[in-house]
Design a protein around this motif. Structure first.
Motif, PDB file in Angstrom:
ATOM      1  N   ILE A 314       7.243   9.608   8.440  1.00 41.83           N
ATOM      2  CA  ILE A 314       8.130  10.366   7.553  1.00 41.83           C
ATOM      3  C   ILE A 314       9.042   9.376   6.851  1.00 41.83           C
ATOM      4  CG2 ILE A 314       9.961  12.106   7.474  1.00 41.83           C
ATOM      5  CD1 ILE A 314       8.653  13.334   9.999  1.00 41.83           C
ATOM      6  N   ASP A 315       9.001   9.370   5.515  1.00 51.41           N
ATOM      7  CA  ASP A 315       9.682   8.297   4.803  1.00 51.41           C
ATOM      8  C   ASP A 315      10.232   8.783   3.465  1.00 51.41           C
ATOM      9  OD1 ASP A 315      10.605   5.714   4.382  1.00 51.41           O
ATOM     10  OD2 ASP A 315       8.701   4.798   4.943  1.00 51.41           O
ATOM     11  N   ALA A 316      10.953   7.889   2.783  1.00 54.35           N
ATOM     12  CA  ALA A 316      11.463   8.134   1.437  1.00 54.35           C
ATOM     13  C   ALA A 316      10.930   7.045   0.513  1.00 54.35           C
ATOM     14  CB  ALA A 316      12.998   8.131   1.428  1.00 54.35           C
ATOM     15  N   PRO A 317      10.646   7.373  -0.742  1.00 51.62           N
ATOM     16  CA  PRO A 317      10.121   6.371  -1.680  1.00 51.62           C
ATOM     17  C   PRO A 317      11.236   5.468  -2.198  1.00 51.62           C
ATOM     18  CG  PRO A 317      10.316   8.490  -2.776  1.00 51.62           C
ATOM     19  CD  PRO A 317      10.729   8.714  -1.351  1.00 51.62           C
ATOM     20  N   ASP A 318      11.414   4.341  -1.551  1.00 49.68           N
ATOM     21  CA  ASP A 318      12.535   3.450  -1.821  1.00 49.68           C
ATOM     22  C   ASP A 318      11.992   2.053  -2.089  1.00 49.68           C
ATOM     23  OD1 ASP A 318      14.797   1.856  -1.803  1.00 49.68           O
ATOM     24  OD2 ASP A 318      15.692   2.830  -0.060  1.00 49.68           O
ATOM     25  N   ARG A 319      12.238   1.538  -3.274  1.00 47.28           N
ATOM     26  CA  ARG A 319      11.741   0.213  -3.622  1.00 47.28           C
ATOM     27  C   ARG A 319      12.334  -0.866  -2.710  1.00 47.28           C
ATOM     28  NH1 ARG A 319       9.201  -0.963  -8.364  1.00 47.28           N
ATOM     29  NH2 ARG A 319      10.137   0.841  -9.418  1.00 47.28           N
ATOM     30  N   ARG A 320      13.568  -0.670  -2.266  1.00 48.46           N
ATOM     31  CA  ARG A 320      14.214  -1.678  -1.417  1.00 48.46           C
ATOM     32  C   ARG A 320      13.557  -1.776  -0.052  1.00 48.46           C
ATOM     33  NH1 ARG A 320      20.705  -0.987  -1.859  1.00 48.46           N
ATOM     34  NH2 ARG A 320      20.586  -2.590  -0.244  1.00 48.46           N
ATOM     35  N   THR A 321      13.175  -0.663   0.517  1.00 48.04           N
ATOM     36  CA  THR A 321      12.543  -0.713   1.830  1.00 48.04           C
ATOM     37  C   THR A 321      11.068  -1.100   1.730  1.00 48.04           C
ATOM     38  OG1 THR A 321      11.944   1.637   1.810  1.00 48.04           O
ATOM     39  CG2 THR A 321      14.109   1.052   2.697  1.00 48.04           C
ATOM     40  N   GLY A 322      10.449  -0.819   0.597  1.00 49.09           N
ATOM     41  CA  GLY A 322       9.059  -1.199   0.379  1.00 49.09           C
ATOM     42  C   GLY A 322       8.057  -0.473   1.244  1.00 49.09           C
ATOM     43  N   SER A 323       8.466   0.684   1.784  1.00 48.39           N
ATOM     44  CA  SER A 323       7.576   1.375   2.710  1.00 48.39           C
ATOM     45  C   SER A 323       6.614   2.339   2.015  1.00 48.39           C
ATOM     46  CB  SER A 323       8.407   2.139   3.746  1.00 48.39           C
ATOM     47  OG  SER A 323       9.328   2.994   3.107  1.00 48.39           O
ATOM     48  N   PHE A 324       6.805   2.564   0.714  1.00 48.38           N
ATOM     49  CA  PHE A 324       5.911   3.444  -0.034  1.00 48.38           C
ATOM     50  C   PHE A 324       5.687   2.815  -1.395  1.00 48.38           C
ATOM     51  CE2 PHE A 324       5.009   7.369  -2.567  1.00 48.38           C
ATOM     52  CZ  PHE A 324       3.882   7.765  -1.879  1.00 48.38           C
ATOM     53  N   THR A 325       4.444   2.528  -1.710  1.00 49.91           N
ATOM     54  CA  THR A 325       4.175   1.723  -2.903  1.00 49.91           C
ATOM     55  C   THR A 325       3.142   2.345  -3.830  1.00 49.91           C
ATOM     56  OG1 THR A 325       2.509   0.457  -1.668  1.00 49.91           O
ATOM     57  CG2 THR A 325       4.760  -0.421  -1.715  1.00 49.91           C
ATOM     58  N   GLN A 326       2.936   3.655  -3.755  1.00 48.77           N
ATOM     59  CA  GLN A 326       1.954   4.284  -4.637  1.00 48.77           C
ATOM     60  C   GLN A 326       2.410   4.186  -6.103  1.00 48.77           C
ATOM     61  OE1 GLN A 326      -0.893   5.164  -3.463  1.00 48.77           O
ATOM     62  NE2 GLN A 326      -0.300   4.926  -1.323  1.00 48.77           N
ATOM     63  N   SER A 327       1.443   4.050  -6.992  1.00 43.05           N
ATOM     64  CA  SER A 327       1.767   3.846  -8.406  1.00 43.05           C
ATOM     65  C   SER A 327       2.410   5.064  -9.039  1.00 43.05           C
ATOM     66  CB  SER A 327       0.488   3.495  -9.181  1.00 43.05           C
ATOM     67  OG  SER A 327      -0.455   4.548  -9.102  1.00 43.05           O
ATOM     68  N   TRP A 328       2.285   6.237  -8.406  1.00 40.43           N
ATOM     69  CA  TRP A 328       2.780   7.467  -9.025  1.00 40.43           C
ATOM     70  C   TRP A 328       4.176   7.875  -8.540  1.00 40.43           C
ATOM     71  CZ3 TRP A 328       2.792  10.772  -4.794  1.00 40.43           C
ATOM     72  CH2 TRP A 328       1.844  10.525  -3.806  1.00 40.43           C
TER      73      TRP A 328
END
Length: 508
Positions: A314-328
């Motif tokens: 369970i996560d949040a789309p956060d560029r700083r954490t880098g845990s989700f990197t989908q292009s959309w």
């Protein structure tokens, strides 16, 4: 004889109506369709007839129309479904607007495929990348794209094995049914350098929008992936050199995953819920074979972290954490809310249900884990990181961090960091290295440190409401630490050293 009698009756009724109600001779009720309601599948056609005075009429004597031409088109009684929805078809007598008939048309979009099926209308078979290794991927892709065009519908996979090399996108209002005996294999062999295999199987985003930037929960909605009987998603043909996922649900809402056996993932997350709202995961199993668990433990004990496996992340789309990197994704840091995991099984994995990084002031809310079974867990059964109002009830955790599942000194059945207002009750813990620990959270991405917001009374209630079975006295401690040291690191000194979980007895 019967037909002659019926004809006479119809003529008499018409005569009586013309005498008693002369203005109504041409009223709407004087003609009708052969049916009042009709169901047609998108892409298919059915024909209806106009009946007047008990006699079938010439369809060319009427003007035909559809109240929603995007859903249904009609010509001389031939009704063709275009996309899922409802509409009204009307036939009006030429030369008289008062003489008409109507029927309701329900358009469905239901398709069945098997491992030998060709792509929908042979789409993609002329592609250079269409071959023996990729043909089932292209077949499934073509039907899912068809369902986006029809405003949703159902794709049923009949029994058999399907090899899927690349990601399958799911648009809104789509249900994917895996029949009893279906095995979906995620494979990496495309037999061509022109098609690079994906690192996920399903992504909950419309095919036509997979390159657009989404935010909030405004992406796909009302998506279901349902398994019947013994239906399997097998990740054994992927490696541990890259991070994989079976299902990626991001920027979406109203998602259901049920009845599926997920197995043999060597590195990654079986399900990723990111910026997702109202997700229901039930009666699924997330199970690795013992050899994968041995590798996970060996890598971790050697100080390596590139082989961890989580059941549900369970996560949040956060560029700083880098845990989700989908292009959309627009990286808008939207947290998850209302995630329910119920009656699921987790075995031979690093973590069961977890969050591994947090975004400041973006707590995940209303996460519920209930009636689940966790066996042979290397690190954590449930890892609550920046969760608000979680509910953890009626679960059973056994062999967490003990025996062959042990990662030295780091295994906890339940961990809480940055947690507020939790309900943790009626859980049973057996043979665990440590049952439960609450500590402050420290971000590696520069976010403000967060502590748990839980009162002593709430901690006492947690200790009193859960059960220990065959755990050491040390493992039964409800370990609670608070605050930070002068150097900024969390203070791991126990605040309530007398809080312990009691051993379960016949009375409890």
């Amino acid at each position: 004889m019967k037909r002659r009698i019926l004809s006479v009756i119809c003529a008499l009724l018409t005569l009586i109506s013309s005498v008693l109600f002369p203005a109504a001779v041409f009223a709407a009720q004087e003609i009708n369709f052969s049916v009042d309601h009709i169901t047609v599948n998108a892409g298919s056609s059915k024909t209806v007839s106009v009946i007047a005075n008990c006699t079938k009429q010439n369809p060319e004597d009427y003007n035909w129309s559809s109240s929603n031409p995007q859903t249904v088109v009609v010509s001389n009684g031939k009704i063709t479904g275009l996309r899922r929805g409802k509409t009204i078809v009307t036939a009006v007598k030429k030369g008289s607007k008062k003489v008409y008939a109507q029927c309701t048309v329900n358009v469905t979009a239901d398709y069945n495929v098997n491992p030998q099926s060709a792509p929908y209308k042979n789409k993609y078979i002329s592609y250079r990348t269409y071959n023996e290794k990729t043909k089932q991927y292209y077949m499934l892709r073509s039907y899912l794209e068809r369902l986006e065009a029809t405003n949703g519908g159902t794709l049923t996979l009949e029994a058999g094995e399907y090899d899927v090399t690349n990601v399958l996108y799911l648009a809104s209002n789509i249900t994917v049914k895996l029949s009893d005996g279906v095995v979906l294999n995620k494979t990496d062999d495309t037999d061509t350098k022109k098609l690079i295999p994906s690192q996920s199987l399903f992504q909950v985003v419309a095919p036509s929008q997979a390159e657009l930037k989404h935010n909030g929960y405004n992406g796909a909605k009302n998506v279901k992936i349902l398994g019947e009987g013994d239906s399997v998603i097998d990740m054994s043909q992927t490696g541990n050199d890259k991070k994989y996922a079976c299902i990626v649900a991001g920027h979406c809402k109203n998602i259901t995953v049920s009845g599926i056996k997920f197995k043999n993932l060597q590195y990654g997350n079986f399900i990723e819920a990111v910026a997702a709202s109202n997700v229901y995961i039930s009666k699924c199993s997330f199970v690795n074979n013992e050899s994968i668990l041995e590798k996970i433990v060996s890598f971790s004990n050697d100080g390596k972290d590139n082989m961890s496996v989580s059941g549900i992340n369970i996560d949040a789309p956060d560029r700083r954490t880098g845990s989700f990197t989908q292009s959309w994704t627009s990286y808008d840091c939207t947290p998850c809310k209302s995630i329910t995991v119920e009656e699921c099984k987790f075995k031979n994995v690093s973590r069961g249900v977890e969050s591994d990084r947090y975004t400041e002031n973006k707590a995940h809310t209303n996460i519920k884990v209930s009636k689940c079974r966790f066996d042979s867990i290397a690190s954590y059964a449930v890892y609550m990181l920046n969760w608000q109002s979680p509910v953890i009830t009626e679960n059973k955790v056994s062999s967490c961090g003990t025996g062959d599942a042990g990662i030295k000194g780091t295994s906890r059945a339940v961990v809480g960091q940055g947690v507020s207002s939790p309900i943790i009750a009626d859980n049973e813990f057996e043979n665990c290295e440590s049952i439960m620990r609450f500590t402050p959270a420290l971000s590696s991405c520069g976010y403000t440190r967060i502590d748990n917001s839980i009162t002593k009374e709430e901690y006492q209630r947690i200790a009193d409401s859960n059960y220990s079975v065959n755990n050491s006295y040390k493992a039964r401690a409800l370990s609670v630490s608070q605050g930070f040291l002068k150097n900024g690191k969390p203070n791991y000194k126990s605040v309530y050293p007398k809080l312990h979980f009691a051993e379960k007895t016949e009375e409890r």
